[in-house]
Scaffold this motif. Structure first.
Motif, PDB file in Angstrom:
ATOM      1  N   ARG A   5       0.785  -1.124  -0.043  1.00 10.91           N
ATOM      2  CA  ARG A   5       0.097  -0.025   0.088  1.00 10.91           C
ATOM      3  C   ARG A   5       0.913   1.372  -0.045  1.00 10.91           C
ATOM      4  O   ARG A   5       2.067   1.162   0.453  1.00 10.91           O
ATOM      5  N   LYS A   6       0.423   2.164  -0.488  1.00  8.57           N
ATOM      6  CA  LYS A   6       1.083   3.728  -0.490  1.00  8.57           C
ATOM      7  C   LYS A   6       1.045   4.239   0.745  1.00  8.57           C
ATOM      8  O   LYS A   6       0.044   4.067   1.569  1.00  8.57           O
ATOM      9  N   LEU A  15       7.049   6.763  10.664  1.00  6.30           N
ATOM     10  CA  LEU A  15       8.418   6.161  10.430  1.00  6.30           C
ATOM     11  C   LEU A  15       9.646   7.087  10.374  1.00  6.30           C
ATOM     12  O   LEU A  15      10.692   6.619  11.139  1.00  6.30           O
ATOM     13  N   LYS A  16       9.578   8.441  10.479  1.00  6.37           N
ATOM     14  CA  LYS A  16      10.668   9.307  10.614  1.00  6.37           C
ATOM     15  C   LYS A  16      10.792   9.412  12.144  1.00  6.37           C
ATOM     16  O   LYS A  16      11.949   9.336  12.686  1.00  6.37           O
ATOM     17  N   LEU A  41      -1.243   4.322  17.345  1.00  6.66           N
ATOM     18  CA  LEU A  41      -0.713   2.846  17.597  1.00  6.66           C
ATOM     19  C   LEU A  41      -1.434   1.812  16.230  1.00  6.66           C
ATOM     20  O   LEU A  41      -0.636   0.877  16.016  1.00  6.66           O
ATOM     21  N   ARG A  42      -2.616   2.050  15.957  1.00  5.13           N
ATOM     22  CA  ARG A  42      -2.958   1.305  14.843  1.00  5.13           C
ATOM     23  C   ARG A  42      -2.205   1.296  13.647  1.00  5.13           C
ATOM     24  O   ARG A  42      -2.072   0.184  12.969  1.00  5.13           O
ATOM     25  N   ARG A  43      -1.800   2.539  13.141  1.00  4.12           N
ATOM     26  CA  ARG A  43      -0.829   2.690  12.089  1.00  4.12           C
ATOM     27  C   ARG A  43       0.502   1.995  12.391  1.00  4.12           C
ATOM     28  O   ARG A  43       1.007   1.252  11.551  1.00  4.12           O
ATOM     29  N   VAL A  44       0.995   2.155  13.517  1.00  2.00           N
ATOM     30  CA  VAL A  44       2.373   1.634  13.926  1.00  2.00           C
ATOM     31  C   VAL A  44       2.119  -0.064  13.765  1.00  2.00           C
ATOM     32  O   VAL A  44       3.022  -0.726  13.063  1.00  2.00           O
ATOM     33  N   ARG A  45       1.055  -0.578  14.469  1.00  2.00           N
ATOM     34  CA  ARG A  45       0.823  -2.008  14.452  1.00  2.00           C
ATOM     35  C   ARG A  45       0.612  -2.410  13.197  1.00  2.00           C
ATOM     36  O   ARG A  45       1.213  -3.769  12.698  1.00  2.00           O
ATOM     37  N   GLY A  51       5.532  -5.686   7.798  1.00  5.51           N
ATOM     38  CA  GLY A  51       7.009  -6.052   7.588  1.00  5.51           C
ATOM     39  C   GLY A  51       7.848  -4.528   7.511  1.00  5.51           C
ATOM     40  O   GLY A  51       8.662  -4.443   7.149  1.00  5.51           O
ATOM     41  N   ILE A  52       7.002  -3.408   7.325  1.00  5.78           N
ATOM     42  CA  ILE A  52       7.661  -2.306   7.085  1.00  5.78           C
ATOM     43  C   ILE A  52       8.360  -1.713   8.110  1.00  5.78           C
ATOM     44  O   ILE A  52       9.494  -1.320   8.105  1.00  5.78           O
TER      45      ILE A  52
END
Length: 160
Positions: A5-6, A15-16, A41-45, A51-52
């Motif tokens: 996904r983008k 991520l930064k 947290l949802r985005r991080v999980r 695997g990002i």
């Protein structure tokens, strides 16, 4: 082939921030990216599951723990067959000086990234490598200056 996904601008900000400080408090991360804690947290999980985000680790200073002289060692084997490659990789994996190992295309079979204290330490490492079965040729290059060492790729509008 897996579909990716983008990543949107918020994902990139997450991520930064995590690449700068993997121990950042979740509430501080949420504030930094402009979301509340739960959606952050949802985005991080999700990025962990995809695997990002591969994991979190302390960055250790190899120059203080092993030696301050980085060296790249290219190794050519006598034969490139599966069992010889596997034995070489297993033997190199237990050498404390070797911080990275790469199976290569081209004229050499492997490129090792190692650190040594001095030339005597390098000769000791070289002796251990030359004692390994199946080595045809070893060539080393000492790093004169390190000008770039990233812990994460540059992230911007063109990422994933």
């Amino acid at each position: 082939m897996t579909t990716r996904r983008k990543l949107d601008p918020i994902d990139l900000r997450i991520l930064k921030a995590l690449s700068r400080d993997g121990r950042i408090a979740w509430s501080e991360l949420a504030d930094e990216v402009g979301l509340s804690t739960s959606p952050t947290l949802r985005r991080v999980r999700l990025m962990e599951e995809e695997g990002i985000i591969k994991g979190y680790a302390a960055r250790l200073d190899e120059t203080r723990l092993i030696g301050e002289i980085p060296v790249f060692v290219s190794v050519t084997l006598e034969r490139q067959v599966r069992d010889v490659l596997a034995r070489f990789e297993a033997a190199v994996s237990i050498l404390p000086e070797v911080m990275g190992g790469y199976l290569m295309s081209g004229s050499q079979d492997y490129m090792l990234h190692a650190f040594v204290r001095d030339l005597a330490h390098y000769r000791d490492l070289l002796d251990r490598l030359t004692e390994m079965e199946g080595i045809a040729h070893i060539q080393s290059s000492f790093v004169l200056k390190s000008f770039l060492s990233r812990t994460a790729p540059l992230l911007g509008d063109t990422a994933a």
